[in-house]
Design a protein around this motif. Structure first.
Motif: not given
Length: 144
Positions: A88-92
Motif C-alpha cells: 500500500q503506497t497510500g496514493e489510492y
C-alpha cells in the motif's frame, strides 16, 4: 502480508482514467476479461496528476467513467495496479460507492450500481489542476 478478504465472484468497478477503453492501461486488455456494463458518473472531482488522473469522491460535480463487471481475479490485478495490495503506497484507497449509469441496465432496469472506485488520497491533489467537466479522455484530447 496477509491475503486480502476475497471479494464476491463478480463485482462492478468504475474506471475513470487510464483504465478506460483506449487509454494506456485499458481494462479490456486485462484477463480474465471484464464485461462492459455501461457509461456512468460518480459524484466527485477529477484532478490531473500528469500521466493519470485522480478522483476525490463527493460533492455536486460529476466524474465520467465506465462500469465493468469483474471477477475476483481481475479485482486483485486492479488492486496491484492501483497499489492498494500487496504494497500500500497510500496514493489510492479502494471504496465502494453508488454510481449512476447513463442508461438503465436492460436486464434489470437498474440506474445505479455499487461499484469499486479507486479514490486518490486528497493530499496527493495539492496544487494539481482540476479537470473541468470530469472526463479524463476528453481532457486528454484538449491537452494534446
Amino acid at each position: 502480508m496477509p491475503e486480502p478478504t476475497p471479494p464476491p465472484a463478480s463485482r462492478h468497478v468504475f474506471v475513470y482514467g487510464t483504465l478506460r477503453r483506449g487509454d494506456v492501461r485499458d481494462i479490456t486488455r486485462l484477463r480474465p476479461a471484464p464485461q462492459f456494463v455501461g457509461m456512468a458518473g460518480v459524484a466527485g472531482v477529477l484532478y490531473d496528476l500528469g500521466p493519470y488522473p485522480g478522483v476525490v469522491l463527493g460533492g455536486s460535480a460529476r466524474v465520467t467513467g465506465e462500469v465493468y463487471a469483474i471477477s475476483a481475479e481481475l479485482e486483485r490485478q486492479l488492486d496491484v495496479i492501483e497499489e492498494v495490495w500487496p504494497q500500500q503506497t497510500g496514493e489510492y484507497r479502494k471504496q465502494t460507492v453508488g454510481v449512476q449509469l447513463d442508461r438503465p441496465l436492460a436486464s434489470s432496469g437498474a440506474v445505479a450500481l455499487d461499484c469499486l472506485v479507486y479514490e486518490i488520497n486528497p493530499a496527493r491533489t495539492a496544487g494539481k489542476p482540476l479537470i473541468m467537466g470530469g472526463d479524463w479522455l476528453e481532457h486528454l484530447g484538449q491537452r494534446s
